[in-house]
Design an enzyme around this catalytic site. Structure first.
Site, mmCIF file in Angstrom:
data_model
loop_
_atom_site.group_PDB
_atom_site.id
_atom_site.type_symbol
_atom_site.label_atom_id
_atom_site.label_comp_id
_atom_site.label_asym_id
_atom_site.label_seq_id
_atom_site.Cartn_x
_atom_site.Cartn_y
_atom_site.Cartn_z
ATOM 1 N N LYS A 111 0.951 -0.946 -0.086
ATOM 2 C CA LYS A 111 0.208 0.004 -0.048
ATOM 3 C C LYS A 111 0.851 1.368 0.023
ATOM 4 C CE LYS A 111 -3.956 -1.700 0.120
ATOM 5 N NZ LYS A 111 -4.988 -2.104 -0.435
ATOM 6 N N LYS A 194 -5.731 -15.299 -13.702
ATOM 7 C CA LYS A 194 -7.433 -15.295 -12.826
ATOM 8 C C LYS A 194 -8.198 -14.471 -13.139
ATOM 9 C CE LYS A 194 -6.787 -12.861 -8.936
ATOM 10 N NZ LYS A 194 -7.407 -12.600 -7.620
ATOM 11 N N LYS A 197 -11.453 -8.672 -9.835
ATOM 12 C CA LYS A 197 -11.942 -7.069 -10.297
ATOM 13 C C LYS A 197 -10.778 -6.407 -10.692
ATOM 14 C CE LYS A 197 -13.387 -6.165 -6.189
ATOM 15 N NZ LYS A 197 -14.046 -7.106 -5.179
HETATM 16 P P1 ADP Z 1 -11.393 -9.371 -6.323
HETATM 17 O O1 ADP Z 1 -10.620 -8.349 -5.823
HETATM 18 O O2 ADP Z 1 -10.687 -10.015 -7.363
HETATM 19 O O3 ADP Z 1 -12.775 -9.707 -6.509
HETATM 20 P P2 ADP Z 1 -10.839 -10.647 -3.523
HETATM 21 O O4 ADP Z 1 -9.357 -10.371 -3.667
HETATM 22 O O5 ADP Z 1 -11.737 -9.656 -2.895
HETATM 23 O O6 ADP Z 1 -11.344 -10.733 -5.240
HETATM 24 O O7 ADP Z 1 -11.298 -12.206 -3.143
HETATM 25 C C1 ADP Z 1 -12.628 -12.403 -2.389
HETATM 26 C C2 ADP Z 1 -12.419 -13.804 -2.478
HETATM 27 O O8 ADP Z 1 -12.695 -14.246 -3.584
HETATM 28 C C3 ADP Z 1 -11.285 -14.478 -1.881
HETATM 29 O O9 ADP Z 1 -11.685 -15.687 -0.935
HETATM 30 C C4 ADP Z 1 -10.565 -14.985 -3.082
HETATM 31 O O10 ADP Z 1 -9.715 -16.116 -2.862
HETATM 32 C C5 ADP Z 1 -11.749 -15.565 -3.996
HETATM 33 N N1 ADP Z 1 -11.588 -15.207 -5.376
HETATM 34 C C6 ADP Z 1 -11.333 -14.093 -6.170
HETATM 35 N N2 ADP Z 1 -11.016 -14.251 -7.437
HETATM 36 C C7 ADP Z 1 -10.978 -15.777 -7.670
HETATM 37 C C8 ADP Z 1 -10.591 -16.432 -8.474
HETATM 38 N N3 ADP Z 1 -10.476 -15.865 -9.953
HETATM 39 N N4 ADP Z 1 -10.691 -18.043 -8.511
HETATM 40 C C9 ADP Z 1 -10.939 -18.395 -7.203
HETATM 41 N N5 ADP Z 1 -11.238 -17.672 -6.156
HETATM 42 C C10 ADP Z 1 -11.031 -16.258 -6.379
#
Ligand code: ADP
Ligand code: TRP
Length: 331
Positions: A111, A194, A197
């Site tokens: 950060k 993967k 967001k």
């Molecule tokens: P993002 O920021 O990509 O939305 P987060 O880091 O906030 O996701 O993760 C929220 C939850 O979703 C966590 O438990 C994370 O392991 C899961 N998660 C997010 N993206 C994936 C993915 N592509 N495959 C599997 N699990 C995921």
């Protein structure tokens, strides 16, 4: 029954990665454990969001969770800021947290790099707040991703330190918890690793049919195999992995055979995949809209979750006060 606790920062909509990677297991866990799932709105303040955005995203994420099937009768679903006991514990934990160790946390260092003009104390003490979230419910199992390992290590350290300082066995040490034997990684369809967001490649649970179709049809492919049974390059494997997650086995096998016999038509495969993703999302999407427009129900869920969570947090804080040497709360 063991206590499981997990939090998510309200920073956007749920996507297929969140669902198949995490939420799906939460659905199962809520029947097997004493579950607390909360929306970490205090944590989101480190980036100074606009008040209107906080209100909106808390409502959004609650509606989406409920639409996925999280059951407020089974799990305690609450908003962090409805449980002020967390903050009291945060303060106590901060008294025994040291600058050096906080500065060494990788997520903090990241950060500092990402927002050098906003290195606030909340950011530095993020691990104290996260530990307070967990310890206030004396949770034993915390489902989190690998990126949270260091924060979890800090939470265990806070628990041990408190117990040692006061000569008690009060806080159990929480462990990271992986619910599925095999971790599911939902791939992105843009050729990168993967779905996420921040990766900008997410298919959201609330996306409509057209949007889903557009996103899937844009998926990166190649010119197709020329040798039977050849290994799939990563982008193609991603497409198949996605199909394995959302489509029926017959559909997957059909396209897999077409690939192996070099007859695959990616356009057809993508159309099928888009249809299957839409079939999965459609009922969820409908429920999201229903929940979102039902403010009375959302308020009721939030209120009941807050009450259950507070009742349990209150017990912890009352005991902590006694241990520390303060009077228990005046009733
Ligand atoms: P993002 O920021 O990509 O939305 P987060 O880091 O906030 O996701 O993760 C929220 C939850 O979703 C966590 O438990 C994370 O392991 C899961 N998660 C997010 N993206 C994936 C993915 N592509 N495959 C599997 N699990 C995921
Ligand atoms: N730090 C977690 C994340 O960024 C969110 C979180 C806050 C959390 N408090 C928690 C997760 C307590 C589990 C338990 O994803």
């Amino acid at each position: 029954m063991e206590t499981v606790l997990s939090g998510i920062r309200p920073t956007g909509n749920l996507h297929l990665g969140n669902y198949f990677g995490a939420v799906k297991s939460f659905l199962k866990m809520q029947y097997e454990y004493n579950c607390y799932f909360f929306i970490a709105d205090w944590h989101s303040l480190t980036t100074h969001p606009h008040p209107e955005n906080i209100r909106k995203s808390v409502k959004t994420i609650l509606s989406e969770y409920l639409a996925c099937g999280l059951d407020p009768e089974k799990a305690t679903i609450y908003t962090q800021s409805d449980v002020p006991e967390v903050l009291e514990l945060y303060l106590y934990l901060n008294m025994n947290a040291y600058l050096g160790e906080l500065e060494r946390v990788t997520t903090f260092k990241d950060k500092v790099r990402l927002q050098p003009n906003n290195v606030n104390a909340g950011l530095l003490t993020y691990p104290s707040l996260m530990a307070a979230d967990i310890l206030v419910h004396r949770a034993l199992k915390v489902p989190v991703g690998k990126d949270q390992e260091q924060n979890m290590e800090m939470a265990r350290k806070y628990a041990r330190r408190f117990n040692t300082i006061y000569g008690v066995e009060f806080f159990p040490e929480p462990a990271s918890f992986h619910f599925s034997e095999k971790a599911v990684k939902v791939p992105g369809l843009d050729g990168s690793g993967k779905m996420g967001k921040s990766e900008g490649n997410a298919i959201y649970l609330r996306d409509d049919e057209q949007t889903i179709k557009k996103k899937v049809m844009k998926a990166v492919t190649d010119s197709g195999p020329t040798v039977p049974n050849s290994e799939k390059p990563e982008v193609i494997q991603n497409l198949f992995t996605m199909m394995e997650i959302v489509s029926s086995k017959e559909t997957y096998d059909y396209f897999n055979e077409k690939y192996n016999s070099c007859e695959i038509r990616y356009g057809d495969m993508k159309k099928q995949l888009a249809a299957d993703i839409n079939a999965f999302c459609a009922p969820v999407r409908e429920r999201i809209t229903e929940f979102e427009s039902d403010n009375a129900y959302l308020d009721k869920v939030a209120k009941e979750g807050a009450e259950k969570s507070r009742a349990n947090a209150f017990k912890t804080i009352n005991e902590v006060r006694e241990i520390i040497g303060f009077k228990p709360y005046a009733k």
